[in-house]
Scaffold this motif. Structure first.
Motif, PDB file in Angstrom:
ATOM      1  N   GLU A 196       0.815  -1.221   0.000  1.00  0.00           N
ATOM      2  CA  GLU A 196       0.000   0.000   0.000  1.00  0.00           C
ATOM      3  C   GLU A 196       0.848   1.270   0.000  1.00  0.00           C
ATOM      4  OE1 GLU A 196      -2.702  -0.375   3.281  1.00  0.00           O
ATOM      5  OE2 GLU A 196      -3.621  -2.193   2.457  1.00  0.00           O
ATOM      6  N   LYS A 197       2.127   1.127   0.322  1.00  0.00           N
ATOM      7  CA  LYS A 197       3.062   2.254   0.272  1.00  0.00           C
ATOM      8  C   LYS A 197       3.884   2.257  -1.011  1.00  0.00           C
ATOM      9  CE  LYS A 197       3.456   2.431   5.310  1.00  0.00           C
ATOM     10  NZ  LYS A 197       4.352   2.275   6.485  1.00  0.00           N
ATOM     11  N   GLY A 198       3.509   1.390  -1.948  1.00  0.00           N
ATOM     12  CA  GLY A 198       4.201   1.350  -3.230  1.00  0.00           C
ATOM     13  C   GLY A 198       5.536   0.652  -3.198  1.00  0.00           C
ATOM     14  N   LYS A 199       5.779  -0.162  -2.155  1.00  0.00           N
ATOM     15  CA  LYS A 199       7.059  -0.846  -1.999  1.00  0.00           C
ATOM     16  C   LYS A 199       6.942  -2.321  -2.355  1.00  0.00           C
ATOM     17  CE  LYS A 199       8.620   2.124   1.822  1.00  0.00           C
ATOM     18  NZ  LYS A 199       9.095   2.112   3.235  1.00  0.00           N
ATOM     19  N   PHE A 200       7.983  -2.852  -2.940  1.00  0.00           N
ATOM     20  CA  PHE A 200       8.051  -4.273  -3.269  1.00  0.00           C
ATOM     21  C   PHE A 200       8.174  -5.101  -1.992  1.00  0.00           C
ATOM     22  CE2 PHE A 200      10.546  -8.137  -3.970  1.00  0.00           C
ATOM     23  CZ  PHE A 200       9.883  -8.719  -5.039  1.00  0.00           C
ATOM     24  N   PHE A 201       7.442  -6.219  -1.940  1.00  0.00           N
ATOM     25  CA  PHE A 201       7.646  -7.229  -0.904  1.00  0.00           C
ATOM     26  C   PHE A 201       7.569  -8.590  -1.573  1.00  0.00           C
ATOM     27  CE2 PHE A 201       6.374  -9.886   2.808  1.00  0.00           C
ATOM     28  CZ  PHE A 201       7.505  -9.654   3.584  1.00  0.00           C
ATOM     29  N   TYR A 202       8.573  -9.403  -1.327  1.00  0.00           N
ATOM     30  CA  TYR A 202       8.703 -10.649  -2.080  1.00  0.00           C
ATOM     31  C   TYR A 202       7.487 -11.549  -1.947  1.00  0.00           C
ATOM     32  CZ  TYR A 202       9.861 -13.194   2.238  1.00  0.00           C
ATOM     33  OH  TYR A 202       9.816 -13.774   3.473  1.00  0.00           O
ATOM     34  N   GLN A 203       6.820 -11.553  -0.784  1.00  0.00           N
ATOM     35  CA  GLN A 203       5.671 -12.445  -0.629  1.00  0.00           C
ATOM     36  C   GLN A 203       4.470 -11.958  -1.434  1.00  0.00           C
ATOM     37  OE1 GLN A 203       4.762 -14.358   3.040  1.00  0.00           O
ATOM     38  NE2 GLN A 203       6.808 -14.040   3.887  1.00  0.00           N
ATOM     39  N   GLU A 204       4.378 -10.666  -1.696  1.00  0.00           N
ATOM     40  CA  GLU A 204       3.345 -10.165  -2.616  1.00  0.00           C
ATOM     41  C   GLU A 204       3.625 -10.666  -4.032  1.00  0.00           C
ATOM     42  OE1 GLU A 204       0.161  -9.253  -3.357  1.00  0.00           O
ATOM     43  OE2 GLU A 204       0.386  -7.509  -2.030  1.00  0.00           O
ATOM     44  N   TRP A 205       4.888 -10.621  -4.439  1.00  0.00           N
ATOM     45  CA  TRP A 205       5.269 -11.123  -5.762  1.00  0.00           C
ATOM     46  C   TRP A 205       4.939 -12.602  -5.910  1.00  0.00           C
ATOM     47  CZ3 TRP A 205       6.084 -10.133 -10.574  1.00  0.00           C
ATOM     48  CH2 TRP A 205       6.849 -10.979 -11.377  1.00  0.00           C
ATOM     49  N   PHE A 206       4.990 -13.348  -4.816  1.00  0.00           N
ATOM     50  CA  PHE A 206       4.725 -14.782  -4.858  1.00  0.00           C
ATOM     51  C   PHE A 206       3.234 -15.124  -4.924  1.00  0.00           C
ATOM     52  CE2 PHE A 206       8.815 -15.988  -2.274  1.00  0.00           C
ATOM     53  CZ  PHE A 206       9.598 -15.650  -3.365  1.00  0.00           C
ATOM     54  N   GLN A 207       2.346 -14.169  -4.709  1.00  0.00           N
ATOM     55  CA  GLN A 207       0.930 -14.504  -4.535  1.00  0.00           C
ATOM     56  C   GLN A 207       0.262 -15.033  -5.804  1.00  0.00           C
ATOM     57  OE1 GLN A 207      -0.758 -14.635  -1.468  1.00  0.00           O
ATOM     58  NE2 GLN A 207       1.413 -14.441  -0.939  1.00  0.00           N
ATOM     59  N   GLU A 208       0.579 -14.472  -6.943  1.00  0.00           N
ATOM     60  CA  GLU A 208      -0.109 -14.876  -8.189  1.00  0.00           C
ATOM     61  C   GLU A 208       0.515 -16.151  -8.737  1.00  0.00           C
ATOM     62  OE1 GLU A 208      -0.272 -13.295 -12.723  1.00  0.00           O
ATOM     63  OE2 GLU A 208      -0.747 -11.799 -11.172  1.00  0.00           O
ATOM     64  N   PRO A 209      -0.232 -17.255  -8.794  1.00  0.00           N
ATOM     65  CA  PRO A 209       0.352 -18.515  -9.274  1.00  0.00           C
ATOM     66  C   PRO A 209       0.918 -18.384 -10.689  1.00  0.00           C
ATOM     67  CG  PRO A 209      -1.736 -18.941  -8.171  1.00  0.00           C
ATOM     68  CD  PRO A 209      -1.621 -17.446  -8.309  1.00  0.00           C
ATOM     69  N   GLY A 210       2.113 -18.925 -10.852  1.00  0.00           N
ATOM     70  CA  GLY A 210       2.757 -18.954 -12.158  1.00  0.00           C
ATOM     71  C   GLY A 210       3.757 -17.856 -12.408  1.00  0.00           C
ATOM     72  N   ARG A 211       3.561 -16.709 -11.809  1.00  0.00           N
ATOM     73  CA  ARG A 211       4.402 -15.547 -12.106  1.00  0.00           C
ATOM     74  C   ARG A 211       5.813 -15.727 -11.543  1.00  0.00           C
ATOM     75  NH1 ARG A 211       2.041  -9.959  -9.958  1.00  0.00           N
ATOM     76  NH2 ARG A 211       2.427 -10.998  -7.963  1.00  0.00           N
ATOM     77  N   ALA A 212       5.910 -15.999 -10.244  1.00  0.00           N
ATOM     78  CA  ALA A 212       7.224 -16.189  -9.628  1.00  0.00           C
ATOM     79  C   ALA A 212       7.878 -17.478 -10.098  1.00  0.00           C
ATOM     80  CB  ALA A 212       7.097 -16.173  -8.110  1.00  0.00           C
ATOM     81  N   GLU A 213       7.054 -18.504 -10.360  1.00  0.00           N
ATOM     82  CA  GLU A 213       7.602 -19.756 -10.889  1.00  0.00           C
ATOM     83  C   GLU A 213       8.345 -19.511 -12.192  1.00  0.00           C
ATOM     84  OE1 GLU A 213       3.712 -21.249  -8.905  1.00  0.00           O
ATOM     85  OE2 GLU A 213       4.615 -19.358  -9.558  1.00  0.00           O
ATOM     86  N   ALA A 214       7.734 -18.757 -13.087  1.00  0.00           N
ATOM     87  CA  ALA A 214       8.344 -18.516 -14.395  1.00  0.00           C
ATOM     88  C   ALA A 214       9.671 -17.775 -14.244  1.00  0.00           C
ATOM     89  CB  ALA A 214       7.384 -17.716 -15.275  1.00  0.00           C
ATOM     90  N   ARG A 243       6.528 -24.610  -8.059  1.00  0.00           N
ATOM     91  CA  ARG A 243       5.117 -24.362  -7.752  1.00  0.00           C
ATOM     92  C   ARG A 243       4.761 -24.767  -6.323  1.00  0.00           C
ATOM     93  NH1 ARG A 243       0.004 -23.502  -9.703  1.00  0.00           N
ATOM     94  NH2 ARG A 243      -1.643 -24.604  -8.569  1.00  0.00           N
ATOM     95  N   GLY A 244       5.112 -25.997  -5.937  1.00  0.00           N
ATOM     96  CA  GLY A 244       4.789 -26.444  -4.587  1.00  0.00           C
ATOM     97  C   GLY A 244       5.400 -25.563  -3.522  1.00  0.00           C
ATOM     98  N   PRO A 245       6.720 -25.288  -3.589  1.00  0.00           N
ATOM     99  CA  PRO A 245       7.325 -24.393  -2.597  1.00  0.00           C
ATOM    100  C   PRO A 245       6.662 -23.020  -2.520  1.00  0.00           C
ATOM    101  CG  PRO A 245       9.024 -25.625  -3.737  1.00  0.00           C
ATOM    102  CD  PRO A 245       7.733 -25.958  -4.423  1.00  0.00           C
ATOM    103  N   LEU A 246       6.318 -22.435  -3.670  1.00  0.00           N
ATOM    104  CA  LEU A 246       5.702 -21.111  -3.661  1.00  0.00           C
ATOM    105  C   LEU A 246       4.261 -21.150  -3.157  1.00  0.00           C
ATOM    106  CD1 LEU A 246       7.272 -19.832  -6.967  1.00  0.00           C
ATOM    107  CD2 LEU A 246       7.544 -18.734  -4.734  1.00  0.00           C
ATOM    108  N   ASN A 247       3.587 -22.283  -3.332  1.00  0.00           N
ATOM    109  CA  ASN A 247       2.215 -22.383  -2.834  1.00  0.00           C
ATOM    110  C   ASN A 247       2.128 -22.214  -1.322  1.00  0.00           C
ATOM    111  OD1 ASN A 247       0.869 -22.678  -5.241  1.00  0.00           O
ATOM    112  ND2 ASN A 247       0.813 -24.906  -5.186  1.00  0.00           N
TER     113      ASN A 247
END
Length: 322
Positions: A145-163, A230-234
């Motif tokens: 909400e402050k416009g800052k990157f957080f790695y766990q937010e990046w991990f939320q959408e399935p497929g994106r971080a995996e790729a 995929r499993g680890p990020l889930n």
């Protein structure tokens, strides 16, 4: 000598590296790791008269890898840990040891099954009680909400971080391991805007710190190239489910003897700056905790500082009530 066993937990099968005889210590790794992250502890534990059992968490290595996101809840994984203990030491309470995600897993296994586990040790991540809100709400308020990157937010959408990670597993592991190690200079974990990716601005060092050899890295790379991410990020995609499950234990404390070992340069030890004294923060929730923070140690506690971790761990184990 360490031997692999496949243990049927009911829903799935887990690969477990086992060595020694005696009281059981079930060891649970974090992200992105493997049973192999306990390579420096398995032999010494066995030599000290314990059965050391290091699992591949579901989704990793030689263990089964269910597809659905909801297969990776704390409820499911704590049940896996209990099933391994039941298979290896039926009818007798076991000891737990976890690192990174393995720390919340063992804390919550001990919390939810106090009759089954007589002691619990965790590295890197302290236990500060049953959550008052899902962790997604915490990090979105503090970062997204402050416009800052957080790695766990990046991990939320399935497929994106995996790729991103699977495109070059070796680079991903080197950059991720290095960024939060005790060897990395300040700023190696970069501040960046919310729209960035994990690897944006991350450093793949020309020479990796000595605690992770080329052979060690080769093992991890081979495991993740075979299993995928995929499993680890889930695991990161279940904060709301984990919150709901944990509410049943809101009136409990972890009463068993407990050990915590963190690193002064590990962001997880201070919960990303939220606590200045992790051991003091734990005491209301884990009254029998003994804590140590290793000066200059980063996130990969038992790999960066195996001799210190083993000394503290074996001393604590030797003082447990029979």
């Amino acid at each position: 000598m360490t031997a692999f066993r496949m243990i049927d937990t009911g829903p799935l099968s887990l690969r477990v590296a086992v060595e020694g005889t005696g009281p059981l210590v079930v060891m649970v790794h974090g992200f992105p790791e493997s049973w192999y992250s306990w390579r420096h502890q398995i032999g010494p534990l066995a030599a000290a008269g314990f059965t050391a059992a290091a699992i591949d968490v579901r989704g990793y290595g030689g263990s089964d890898k269910p597809e659905p996101v909801e297969a990776y809840t704390l409820e499911a994984i704590t049940a896996d840990v209990a099933a391994v203990a039941d298979a290896l030491q039926p009818g007798e309470p076991a000891i737990l040891l976890g690192h990174d995600w393995g720390a919340p897993i063992v804390w919550n296994t001990a919390l939810s099954r106090p009759e089954r586990f007589r002691a619990v040790a965790a590295l890197s991540v302290p236990f500060t009680g049953v959550p008052q809100r899902p962790f997604t709400e915490v990090f979105r308020r503090a970062f997204t909400e402050k416009g800052k990157f957080f790695y766990q937010e990046w991990f939320q959408e399935p497929g994106r971080a995996e790729a991103e990670a699977e495109a070059d597993v070796r680079r991903f592991l080197r950059a991720f391991y290095y960024a939060i190690s005790g060897d990395a200079p300040p700023g190696t974990w970069p501040d960046k805007p919310a729209g960035a990716t994990l690897l944006d601005g991350m450093i793949d060092p020309p020479v990796f710190p000595a605690w992770l050899s080329d052979a060690d890295l080769d093992y991890y790379v081979a495991e993740f190239e075979a299993s995928g991410l995929r499993g680890p990020l889930n695991r990161y995609r279940n904060h709301e489910r984990d919150y709901e499950w944990a509410q049943a234990f809101g009136d409990r404390r972890i009463e068993q003897p407990a050990l915590f070992i963190g690193g002064s340069k590990d962001p997880a030890t201070t919960l990303f700056g939220a606590v200045s004294d992790p051991v003091a923060a734990m005491r209301p929730h884990v009254p029998n905790v003994e804590g140590h923070v290793l000066e200059g140690c980063g996130h990969w506690t038992q790999q960066e500082r195996p001799a210190e971790v083993n000394r503290l761990l074996l001393d604590w184990l030797g003082r447990l009530p029979g």
